[in-house]
Motif scaffolding. Structure first.
Motif, PDB file in Angstrom:
ATOM      1  N   THR A 143       1.879   6.649  -6.673  1.00  6.35           N
ATOM      2  CA  THR A 143       0.817   7.571  -7.065  1.00  6.35           C
ATOM      3  C   THR A 143       1.241   9.012  -6.809  1.00  6.35           C
ATOM      4  N   ALA A 144       1.865   9.253  -5.651  1.00  4.91           N
ATOM      5  CA  ALA A 144       2.334  10.604  -5.335  1.00  4.91           C
ATOM      6  C   ALA A 144       3.417  11.041  -6.325  1.00  4.91           C
TER       7      ALA A 144
ATOM      8  N   ARG B 173       0.835  -1.209   0.000  1.00  2.83           N
ATOM      9  CA  ARG B 173       0.000   0.000   0.000  1.00  2.83           C
ATOM     10  C   ARG B 173       0.864   1.251   0.000  1.00  2.83           C
ATOM     11  N   GLU B 174       1.900   1.264   0.839  1.00  2.00           N
ATOM     12  CA  GLU B 174       2.798   2.422   0.908  1.00  2.00           C
ATOM     13  C   GLU B 174       3.513   2.636  -0.424  1.00  2.00           C
TER      14      GLU B 174
ATOM     15  N   ALA C   6       2.435   1.724  -3.362  1.00  2.00           N
ATOM     16  CA  ALA C   6       1.443   2.201  -4.327  1.00  2.00           C
ATOM     17  C   ALA C   6       1.146   3.684  -4.105  1.00  2.00           C
ATOM     18  N   GLU C   7       1.028   4.069  -2.830  1.00  2.00           N
ATOM     19  CA  GLU C   7       0.775   5.482  -2.522  1.00  2.00           C
ATOM     20  C   GLU C   7       1.963   6.343  -2.956  1.00  2.00           C
ATOM     21  N   ALA C   8       3.179   5.853  -2.721  1.00  2.00           N
ATOM     22  CA  ALA C   8       4.373   6.602  -3.125  1.00  2.00           C
ATOM     23  C   ALA C   8       4.434   6.728  -4.649  1.00  2.00           C
TER      24      ALA C   8
ATOM     25  N   ASP D 257       3.776   9.972  -9.414  1.00  2.00           N
ATOM     26  CA  ASP D 257       3.107  10.228 -10.693  1.00  2.00           C
ATOM     27  C   ASP D 257       2.399  11.574 -10.674  1.00  2.00           C
ATOM     28  N   ARG D 258       1.739  11.865  -9.553  1.00  2.00           N
ATOM     29  CA  ARG D 258       1.031  13.141  -9.417  1.00  2.00           C
ATOM     30  C   ARG D 258       2.020  14.305  -9.464  1.00  2.00           C
TER      31      ARG D 258
END
Length: 126
Positions: free
Chosen positions: A82-83, A75-76, A78-80, A85-86
């Protein structure tokens, strides 16, 4: 030498019954002799079964914790991602906006220079 004893059916049946009785008596005596050891063995087996169940439960808890940690790490990650990519998309948008504004400013500066030259040329003609 002749066999003087006559083994009739009743003698054979009696011998068989005596043998069975002797076997049963030996079994009962062995069972009574082993009774104190039987309780100890049953207690030992129960203790082993309990310890085995506890070890199994500990392994299951460890596996569950490991699975939860792996899920949390995923999860971490994936969140990293995503961040990241953002942030990359925001940087691209900012760069595009900056480039567009520079192009517009350059265009305005070119028009201002052209208008200045036009004004100077008109001033010389008068």
């Amino acid at each position: 030498m002749k066999n003087t004893r006559d083994n009739g059916l009743s003698d054979r049946r009696k011998a068989t019954a005596d043998a069975k009785k002797l076997l049963l008596d030996n079994y009962r005596m062995a069972k009574e002799a082993a009774e104190p050891h039987l309780e100890a063995r049953q207690a030992e087996r129960l203790a082993l079964a309990t310890a085995r169940d506890e070890r199994r439960a500990a392994r299951e808890r460890a596996k569950t914790e490991e699975r939860e940690q792996a899920l949390a790490a995923a999860r971490e990650a994936a969140e990293a991602a995503t961040a990241a990519d953002r942030a990359e998309a925001d940087a691209r948008l900012e760069a595009e906006t900056s480039r567009i504004s520079r192009v517009i400013e350059d265009e305005a500066a070119r028009k201002a220079k052209r208008d200045q030259r036009y004004a100077e040329r008109k001033a010389r003609q008068r």
